[in-house]
Each structure stands twice: as C-alpha cells, then as structure tokens.
Write a protein that holds these residues in place. Structure first.
Motif, mmCIF file in Angstrom:
data_model
loop_
_atom_site.group_PDB
_atom_site.id
_atom_site.type_symbol
_atom_site.label_atom_id
_atom_site.label_comp_id
_atom_site.label_asym_id
_atom_site.label_seq_id
_atom_site.Cartn_x
_atom_site.Cartn_y
_atom_site.Cartn_z
ATOM 1 N N PRO A 96 -2.997 -7.642 1.925
ATOM 2 C CA PRO A 96 -2.197 -8.811 2.298
ATOM 3 C C PRO A 96 -0.808 -8.436 2.803
ATOM 4 C CG PRO A 96 -3.310 -9.188 0.209
ATOM 5 C CD PRO A 96 -3.469 -7.729 0.533
ATOM 6 N N MET A 97 -0.246 -7.348 2.316
ATOM 7 C CA MET A 97 1.096 -6.915 2.697
ATOM 8 C C MET A 97 1.046 -6.082 3.980
ATOM 9 S SD MET A 97 2.804 -8.106 0.043
ATOM 10 C CE MET A 97 4.356 -7.223 -0.157
ATOM 11 N N ASN A 98 2.143 -6.100 4.728
ATOM 12 C CA ASN A 98 2.242 -5.236 5.892
ATOM 13 C C ASN A 98 2.047 -3.780 5.477
ATOM 14 O OD1 ASN A 98 2.728 -6.785 8.279
ATOM 15 N ND2 ASN A 98 4.709 -7.359 7.428
ATOM 16 N N ALA A 99 1.319 -3.037 6.288
ATOM 17 C CA ALA A 99 1.056 -1.646 5.966
ATOM 18 C C ALA A 99 0.868 -0.845 7.245
ATOM 19 C CB ALA A 99 -0.207 -1.529 5.111
ATOM 20 N N GLU A 100 1.417 0.353 7.245
ATOM 21 C CA GLU A 100 1.167 1.318 8.317
ATOM 22 C C GLU A 100 0.418 2.480 7.681
ATOM 23 O OE1 GLU A 100 4.612 2.433 10.467
ATOM 24 O OE2 GLU A 100 5.210 0.369 10.919
ATOM 25 N N PRO A 101 -0.898 2.507 7.813
ATOM 26 C CA PRO A 101 -1.694 3.502 7.097
ATOM 27 C C PRO A 101 -1.301 4.932 7.429
ATOM 28 C CG PRO A 101 -3.092 1.788 8.015
ATOM 29 C CD PRO A 101 -1.734 1.586 8.594
ATOM 30 N N ALA A 161 -6.626 4.501 13.636
ATOM 31 C CA ALA A 161 -5.279 4.718 13.092
ATOM 32 C C ALA A 161 -4.825 3.584 12.202
ATOM 33 C CB ALA A 161 -4.284 4.914 14.233
ATOM 34 N N GLU A 162 -5.196 2.340 12.541
ATOM 35 C CA GLU A 162 -4.663 1.214 11.773
ATOM 36 C C GLU A 162 -5.646 0.633 10.770
ATOM 37 O OE1 GLU A 162 -3.487 -1.930 14.401
ATOM 38 O OE2 GLU A 162 -5.465 -2.872 14.367
ATOM 39 N N VAL A 163 -6.893 1.101 10.751
ATOM 40 C CA VAL A 163 -7.875 0.507 9.854
ATOM 41 C C VAL A 163 -7.527 0.837 8.411
ATOM 42 C CG1 VAL A 163 -9.510 2.447 9.959
ATOM 43 C CG2 VAL A 163 -10.335 0.160 9.404
ATOM 44 N N LEU A 164 -7.454 -0.201 7.592
ATOM 45 C CA LEU A 164 -7.241 -0.043 6.154
ATOM 46 C C LEU A 164 -8.058 -1.148 5.491
ATOM 47 C CD1 LEU A 164 -5.854 1.408 3.820
ATOM 48 C CD2 LEU A 164 -3.902 -0.144 4.096
ATOM 49 N N THR A 165 -9.330 -0.870 5.306
ATOM 50 C CA THR A 165 -10.254 -1.858 4.763
ATOM 51 C C THR A 165 -11.037 -1.245 3.620
ATOM 52 O OG1 THR A 165 -12.036 -1.249 6.301
ATOM 53 C CG2 THR A 165 -10.506 -2.982 7.017
ATOM 54 N N CYS A 166 -11.472 -2.106 2.703
ATOM 55 C CA CYS A 166 -12.180 -1.642 1.513
ATOM 56 C C CYS A 166 -13.481 -2.418 1.346
ATOM 57 C CB CYS A 166 -11.310 -1.815 0.274
ATOM 58 S SG CYS A 166 -9.784 -0.837 0.320
ATOM 59 N N PRO A 206 0.821 -1.211 0.000
ATOM 60 C CA PRO A 206 0.000 0.000 0.000
ATOM 61 C C PRO A 206 0.858 1.266 0.000
ATOM 62 C CG PRO A 206 -0.940 -1.599 1.497
ATOM 63 C CD PRO A 206 0.384 -2.157 1.054
ATOM 64 N N SER A 207 0.442 2.231 -0.829
ATOM 65 C CA SER A 207 1.214 3.458 -1.019
ATOM 66 C C SER A 207 0.349 4.669 -0.664
ATOM 67 C CB SER A 207 1.673 3.557 -2.476
ATOM 68 O OG SER A 207 2.359 4.766 -2.719
ATOM 69 N N PRO A 208 0.874 5.611 0.124
ATOM 70 C CA PRO A 208 0.075 6.775 0.542
ATOM 71 C C PRO A 208 -0.035 7.818 -0.559
ATOM 72 C CG PRO A 208 2.281 6.939 1.447
ATOM 73 C CD PRO A 208 2.216 5.619 0.731
ATOM 74 N N GLU A 215 -10.391 8.660 0.926
ATOM 75 C CA GLU A 215 -11.003 7.996 2.077
ATOM 76 C C GLU A 215 -10.191 8.312 3.335
ATOM 77 O OE1 GLU A 215 -12.996 6.275 3.827
ATOM 78 O OE2 GLU A 215 -14.690 6.129 2.440
ATOM 79 N N LEU A 216 -10.428 7.555 4.400
ATOM 80 C CA LEU A 216 -9.787 7.804 5.689
ATOM 81 C C LEU A 216 -8.268 7.766 5.585
ATOM 82 C CD1 LEU A 216 -9.976 8.094 8.833
ATOM 83 C CD2 LEU A 216 -10.058 5.592 8.921
ATOM 84 N N GLN A 217 -7.749 6.747 4.896
ATOM 85 C CA GLN A 217 -6.304 6.582 4.780
ATOM 86 C C GLN A 217 -5.837 6.951 3.371
ATOM 87 O OE1 GLN A 217 -5.139 6.190 7.565
ATOM 88 N NE2 GLN A 217 -6.231 4.690 8.808
#
Length: 355
Positions: free
Chosen positions: A90-95, A115-120, A24-26, A42-44
């Motif tokens: 699936p990959m580690n991510a720090e949103p 802070a950690e939610v990254l869902t679609c 995941p890329s910001p 969205e949030l992140q």
C-alpha cells in the motif's frame, strides 16, 4: 481414494518486509542469510518467501506454515523489520533488486516490468502421478482458477493509491510475457515444446519464468497453481490448498473436463481481479456472469466428492463462509484504511493479523 492415499500438497508464500511505519524495507539479504530451510529470498530485497513441506494432512500443513511464518518473523525482527501478508505494498516503494545474476538479467531484458514489480503470491503445489496426469489437470482446472483468484484477492493498493481493483497484483503479473491462463495441451510433449520454444526465442530466460496460472513444476512432481494473492492469515492458505487439491483430484479422475478459450479465461480472471467477491464472476464455460457467492458454491459443488474423500469439506466450508461474511483481504484492507485514512495502518494491521 482412501485417506492414506491422498495427494500431497505444499504451499509457497511470499511476504513483504516492512519497517515500523509499514514502508517496504530492503532487508531480505540480511534476513534470509541466516534462514533455515523453507525461508528464501525473492526478486526484490523488500520481500521473502516461505515454503512448506509436502503434506497429506491439512493440520500438518497449517502447522508448517505457521512455523515458517513465525521463523521469518523472528529473523525479520532481529533486523528491525516486520512481515506483512499483502499482495502488493500500500505504501510507496522503490524496490531494490536482490543481488543475483539471474535477476540482473531479468531487469536488463524486461526493464520496468522487472524493476518495479513488488508483488506477493501464494503458490500451491499438488502432487501428481505423472506428467500426463498433470497436463489433464492443467487443462481441466482452467475455468475454476478465476474463482480462486477472487477468493484470495488481497492487493487493492499500489504506489500509495487505491487502484479500484481487489487484486491489483494480478494486473502487475499480467505484464510478464507468458503469464495467465493457457489453452489446451494435448500431452506433456506439446507443453514442453512450447516452453522450449519460448526459451529459444528469448521471450523468457528459463523455465522459472513460465508464469502460467497453473504449470508443471520444474522441480517437483506437482502441478503448481499460482493464481492467488498471498493471504494475511495462514489459515487462508490452508483452505486454498484444500480447494486446489480437490480440484486436481477431480480433474484427474473425471477426464476430460470441458475447456474454454484463453481469451474468455483471461476475461474471467480480469473480473475476479477487479471485483473480488463484491461483483459478478464469469463462468468461462458459458460466458455468463453470476453473483460471486453463486460461482463459489458451484466450485464447492464441483469438487465436493473430492473434499469429502480428503476429509477437507468442513474446513473449506467454514473458511468460505468466513470470507463471504467478512470479505476478502482487499475489503479488509480498505476497512483498515477507512478508520483513519492511513495506508500505514493498513500494513501494520496486516502485520498484526498475520502473527
């Protein structure tokens, strides 16, 4: 209901923005800055959302969704990222929080949950004639929403591991204070009084945080059904929208539908989240487990007259046959992983299948 008087249906889809390795890329702030209507942040910053127009024709809805996905894909490519239709990463991510005051308040109040939610997810809006009709629909469709969750399950991986769930997104979403199924509402006033109370108490910040599985939209004259994971291919959203519209039609015309206790509804959603279509699902009205294909067929039979009236039966039956034959998104993610035991492969496979 004649074809000319079919309910409108619209779809919002949330997507991951990922780099060439599937991480995941910001990039959302850059990607969505030049977006046309129907593509939003969205949030992140590792995600973006598309939204269709309200449509009565499924063919138009399908075209809308494809146009939005391709448009988002082009914008993403301009900034060196890609779009993946996956319920979780699936990959580690720090949103990375999108710079918005409301989002900052959410992180301040809800801490790690926000802070950690990254869902679609995939949210379906179905037109209603009045708030009273909407409340009857929300009450009636509750026992069937776990079937939609099972069919759409597309999030088995989280923070680099296989969670054992078909939809781990559901487990993450259930951390919010008022997510999930609801009990029966007598009328719109009771619904609104509950929402107002939750805001006054500080449990939620505003009406946008009403994360019920099905809610009255605060922006549109619709019931918004929020239970599904986002699908990898756009066709899955179209079939989901057809099922949701026929559920709304049926619940509105056959009033009242039987209700179930929220505790049983939550348990049924848990089983759908855990197993998808690979285990038994629960009928919340009887409390009995049954094979997933049987429960899916019960749903189709329940809304068959509405599917026929809307001209959607063939499309839905074809889509359901395919998902029962080839597996849910969760099963296909695990198949992609098994080929080389690479989580990067899982993400990049989704990128390709979603184009």
């Amino acid at each position: 209901m004649s074809l000319s008087r079919r309910r409108t249906v619209g779809v919002e889809e949330e997507f991951l923005l990922v780099d060439g390795n599937g991480v995941p890329s910001p990039a959302a702030r850059r990607v969505t800055a030049g977006a046309h209507e129907g593509i939003e942040h969205e949030l992140q910053q590792e995600q973006a959302e598309t939204g269709s127009l309200p449509r009565t024709e499924l063919a138009q809805l399908a075209e809308d969704l494809q146009i939005r996905r391709r448009g988002l894909g082009r914008l993403a490519a301009d900034h060196g990222v890609q779009v993946a239709g996956l319920g979780t990463s699936p990959m580690n991510a720090e949103p990375t929080l999108y710079p918005d005051e409301r989002y900052r308040r959410m992180v301040t109040d809800y801490r790690t949950t926000a802070a950690e939610v990254l869902t679609c997810g995939c949210h379906v809006h179905v037109g209603i004639g009045s708030p009273h009709e909407g409340i009857a629909v929300i009450n009636g469709i509750q026992p069937w929403l776990s079937v939609l969750l099972a069919l759409s399950a597309n999030s088995p991986f989280w923070h680099g591991t296989d969670t054992g769930y078909a939809s781990y997104r559901r487990q993450v979403q259930d951390r919010w204070p008022i997510s999930g199924p609801t009990g029966e509402f007598h009328d719109p006033d009771e619904y609104q009084a509950l929402v107002d109370s939750l805001i006054r108490s500080g449990v939620i910040l505003d009406v946008g945080m009403v994360y019920f599985d099905a809610r009255l939209s605060a922006r549109y004259p619709t019931v918004e059904i929020r239970v599904a994971d986002v699908g990898t291919e756009p066709d899955s959203a179209v079939a989901l929208a057809a099922l949701c519209r026929s559920l709304v039609d049926s619940a509105a015309s056959d009033s009242p539908w039987p209700s179930a206790r929220p505790e049983v509804l939550r348990g049924a959603a848990w089983r759908a989240s855990r197993f998808g279509l690979t285990g038994d699902l629960v009928d919340p009205l009887t409390g009995q487990p049954m094979p997933a294909p049987t429960r899916v067929q019960q749903l189709v039979d329940r809304v068959r007259p509405a599917l026929i009236r809307n001209g959607d039966l063939d499309r839905v039956e074809t889509a359901l046959h395919q998902v029962l034959e080839r597996g849910t998104g969760a099963e296909r993610q695990r198949e992609a992983y098994a080929r080389r035991e690479s989580l990067s492969d899982v993400v990049l496979d989704a990128v390709e299948r979603g184009r």
